[in-house]
Structure formats: C-alpha cells, structure tokens
Design a protein around this motif. Structure first.
Motif, PDB file in Angstrom:
ATOM      1  N   GLU A  17       0.816  -1.217   0.000  1.00 46.61           N
ATOM      2  CA  GLU A  17       0.000   0.000   0.000  1.00 46.61           C
ATOM      3  C   GLU A  17       0.849   1.265   0.000  1.00 46.61           C
ATOM      4  O   GLU A  17       0.523   2.235  -0.663  1.00 46.61           O
ATOM      5  N   PHE A  18       1.946   1.251   0.763  1.00 43.94           N
ATOM      6  CA  PHE A  18       2.835   2.412   0.821  1.00 43.94           C
ATOM      7  C   PHE A  18       4.231   1.934   0.426  1.00 43.94           C
ATOM      8  O   PHE A  18       5.074   1.628   1.272  1.00 43.94           O
ATOM      9  N   ALA A  19       4.458   1.870  -0.871  1.00 41.97           N
ATOM     10  CA  ALA A  19       5.652   1.214  -1.401  1.00 41.97           C
ATOM     11  C   ALA A  19       6.938   1.946  -1.068  1.00 41.97           C
ATOM     12  O   ALA A  19       8.026   1.360  -1.159  1.00 41.97           O
ATOM     13  N   ASP A  20       6.857   3.214  -0.697  1.00 43.03           N
ATOM     14  CA  ASP A  20       8.081   3.961  -0.402  1.00 43.03           C
ATOM     15  C   ASP A  20       8.572   3.761   1.027  1.00 43.03           C
ATOM     16  O   ASP A  20       9.623   4.271   1.402  1.00 43.03           O
ATOM     17  N   ILE A  21       7.818   3.000   1.829  1.00 45.08           N
ATOM     18  CA  ILE A  21       8.243   2.710   3.200  1.00 45.08           C
ATOM     19  C   ILE A  21       9.410   1.731   3.163  1.00 45.08           C
ATOM     20  O   ILE A  21       9.382   0.727   2.453  1.00 45.08           O
ATOM     21  N   LYS A  22      10.439   1.983   3.949  1.00 49.19           N
ATOM     22  CA  LYS A  22      11.617   1.122   3.984  1.00 49.19           C
ATOM     23  C   LYS A  22      11.383  -0.065   4.921  1.00 49.19           C
ATOM     24  O   LYS A  22      10.600  -0.006   5.857  1.00 49.19           O
ATOM     25  N   GLY A  23      12.119  -1.140   4.666  1.00 50.01           N
ATOM     26  CA  GLY A  23      12.068  -2.312   5.530  1.00 50.01           C
ATOM     27  C   GLY A  23      10.885  -3.204   5.230  1.00 50.01           C
ATOM     28  O   GLY A  23      10.151  -3.027   4.250  1.00 50.01           O
ATOM     29  N   SER A  24      10.660  -4.175   6.107  1.00 51.87           N
ATOM     30  CA  SER A  24       9.609  -5.171   5.873  1.00 51.87           C
ATOM     31  C   SER A  24       8.219  -4.544   5.869  1.00 51.87           C
ATOM     32  O   SER A  24       7.306  -5.040   5.200  1.00 51.87           O
TER      33      SER A  24
END
Length: 390
Positions: free
Chosen positions: A289-296
C-alpha cells in the motif's frame, strides 16, 4: 487438506463468536430481493456457501432504515434488500435460520448509498439523496460509471443538516438492532467505495467546516458516531466489521491516506468507537500500500497497515484465487482461476491479516472453500454468474 492453506482452516475467536475458519464470503450486490425482501432463493444462496465450508458469510449491502438509503447508483440497481419492515425482516430471519442450520455464521452489511444514489430513484424517489457537502465527486475522476449518470450527479445539491445526519445515524442503529433480534452473528458496515460513510471520510466530498468536517480525524466523526450507535444497539458481544477503501467509484485513483500516519488518523478513531475487524477493500491483495516505506513494513498491503495502525484484526480481499481484479474481469467476461495461495499465505504467515475475503470465486462456486481445503482445482469465474443465484 492442502498443507499450504491449512492455517486458514484454524478456528478464530471474534469476541464471543467462534468461526470454524478464516475464509469469508465478501459482500456482493445481487439484486434478487423484489421490494427489498429476500426470498427463499436468497436464503438458499447464502446457506449453500455456508454448507460449502465458508467460515463467515457477509451479505450483500443491505439498506438501512432511512428513506434515502437505496436507489439507482450508476448501474441500474433494483431489487436491493433492506433491513426494516415486517416482510424484509421475516425474509432475513429465514436467511439466518438456514445459514445456522448448516453450521454457518452470517453478518449483514449495513449500507447507505449516500451520494451514489441517483436523485429521484429508489423506494422514496421524492426524498433527496444524502450528501455531506452536496458534492458527488470530482468532475474528472477516473470512473467506470456511465457518462449520463456522472453528468446528472455532478450537479451540486444541498448539504446534509444536523437533523439529516442524526436521522441517518439513528437509521443505522435501528437496522443493527433488527439484525441482532433476527439472530445475525455480527454486523458489517459498508464504509467504502464512495458511499455515504466514505464520503464523510474523503476530503473531496466532505468540505464541511462544522464539527463533521475538517482534518482526517474530524472527518472520521460520522463513521465514529455510526459505529457507536450500532455498538449501543447490539451490545458489547456482537463483533463489528468495518469496510473501508482508498479508491472510490467516483475516482479509482482517490486516496484517503498517503502515509501510514494519515491512515491511522482516519482509522484509529473508528477502531476506538467499537470496531473489531477492518475489511480493507482493494482490487489486488498482493500489492504494497505504501511502497516507499523502507524495511519489511514496506511490503504490507492495506489490510496489513489497518491492523498495524489500529491494533484490530483485519481482512484482506482482492482477487484471491483469480488472475485479475473485479473491474478487469467485468470487461473481459470473467477470470481464470489462479493458484495465488503462495503469495496469500506468505502475507498471512507474516501476520498481515486474520481473515481472507473471497468474492467472485464464491459467486461461481458455493463449494470454493471446501475445494481450497482439499486442494482441488477451482472453476474459472464467468460473468454469467452475476445474473443468477447458484
């Protein structure tokens, strides 16, 4: 049993309600209730899905006890069911009894079309449609609604008054109380897809400057009050499920939240009002949903984020067992079955969601859940199943 999907067939406790498994029939409009009254054919339709091992049935959208709840909404709906009046309540009692007779569990999805209802249609054509700010949606939104319908709906109308808002909330409560009296096992609320509750949440259709509008938390107030009224009507035991979506029928590219923090602003007040499960409506379950979030966390789908920011259980939906989404299959005449269970179960095992909603596949085959448990081949989905109750 297929080892891959075995975890989905473990029981789940929702408050005082025990589900035999995590497979849920997603709500889908059917138009088979003349005069708003579900008949024996509707009761058989739902009970066959329960007999086919679906753990929870969520009914099609059911109009709440408010005069502008139902009408035509761009696709010529008719014969939509409602949850008030002696005949309709008797019909729904028959549905509940037949589902329970085969060991099933069932929630009604309480629905108010709001701005999507075409003025002058439905059981009460003289009653104006309910719009938070008199706005249907953006004039250039990406929509599949017919052009003549959109043109008519874009004409601004009067915004709902305080009295109008109170009347609608009371209508939700009355229908929820009816549902409890009829023996339904919980309540589902339609808060998605550009219908009434969703248009209070969406900044495009809620331009109010009073206590029912403002920032994201303020725009959630209507949903909060609906949930509170329903919780009061049904008591603390019955589970409440709330469907929400980013996309709207008025604009498929719409978003309630661009970040997890914004999503929390929208959903957390609704959760605190008494919701047990968030039904995150997307067209494809296997998309971050929020592809720019880093990590898992960046891999989480919308149901995963709903669970993370609210602490409530969540349900994923969107193309489970099929190769494409609803609007694509409508254009193409159907969809081939797809064994996308590996993708689904990878997300489930990470704890993204607790329930799995299945829509079109269960229209085609009432035994879909049983086949999933046994590892059998699924039938392809055909649009012909939209016009019959199998």
């Amino acid at each position: 049993m297929s080892n891959l999907v075995a975890p989905l067939f473990e029981p789940l406790q929702l408050g005082s309600l025990r589900l035999n498994n995590r497979i849920v029939m997603a709500p889908m409009t059917r138009n088979f209730s003349p005069g708003g009254v579900p008949g024996e054919d509707v009761a058989g339709y739902y009970s066959r899905r329960a007999l086919g091992e679906t753990g929870l049935i969520i009914t099609e959208g059911v109009g709440v006890d408010h005069p502008s709840a139902l009408g035509e909404a761009g696709i010529g709906e008719s014969d939509l069911p409602h949850l008030y009046g002696e005949a309709a309540l008797a019909g729904w009692r028959r549905v509940v009894e037949q589902v329970h007779a085969v060991g099933g569990r069932i929630f009604p999805q309480l629905w108010h079309q709001g701005v999507m209802r075409l003025q002058g249609t439905g059981p009460n054509p003289h009653i104006p449609s309910s719009r938070p700010s008199g706005i249907w949606g953006p004039p250039a939104g990406l929509t599949s609604s017919p052009a003549d319908y959109v043109a008519a709906q874009l004409v601004p109308t009067t915004a709902m008054s305080e009295e109008d808002i109170a009347d609608v909330i009371a209508g939700y409560a009355r229908s929820a109380a009816h549902a409890k009296a009829l023996g339904f096992d919980g309540i589902a609320i339609h808060g998605a897809h550009g219908y009434l509750i969703d248009t209070f949440l969406w900044c495009v259709t809620n331009a109010r400057t009073d206590a029912w509008g403002g920032d994201r938390k303020a725009r959630s107030r209507f949903a909060v009050e609906v949930v509170k009224a329903i919780r009061t009507a049904v008591g603390p035991e019955l589970p409440i499920l709330f469907r929400f979506s980013q996309w709207k029928q008025q604009d498929f590219k719409a978003r309630l939240a661009a970040t997890p923090e914004e999503l929390q602003d929208v959903l957390l007040p609704i959760a605190e009002a008494g919701v047990d499960v968030f039904d995150a409506s997307v067209r494809y379950f296997n998309r971050a949903e929020f592809a720019d979030i880093k990590g898992s966390d960046g891999e989480l789908n919308l149901a995963g984020w709903a669970k993370k920011v609210t602490g409530c259980m969540s349900m994923t939906v969107g193309g489970v067992g099929l190769e494409n989404g609803m609007y694509d299959s409508n254009k193409q005449g159907g969809a081939h079955s797809s064994n996308n269970f590996q993708l689904l179960m990878a997300r489930y095992e990470r704890g993204e969601f607790d329930l799995v909603g299945v829509g079109r596949s269960l229209l085609q085959d009432p035994n879909w859940a049983s086949k999933a448990r046994q590892g059998q081949v699924f039938e392809p989905f055909s649009n012909e199943s939209l016009s019959v109750l199998t």
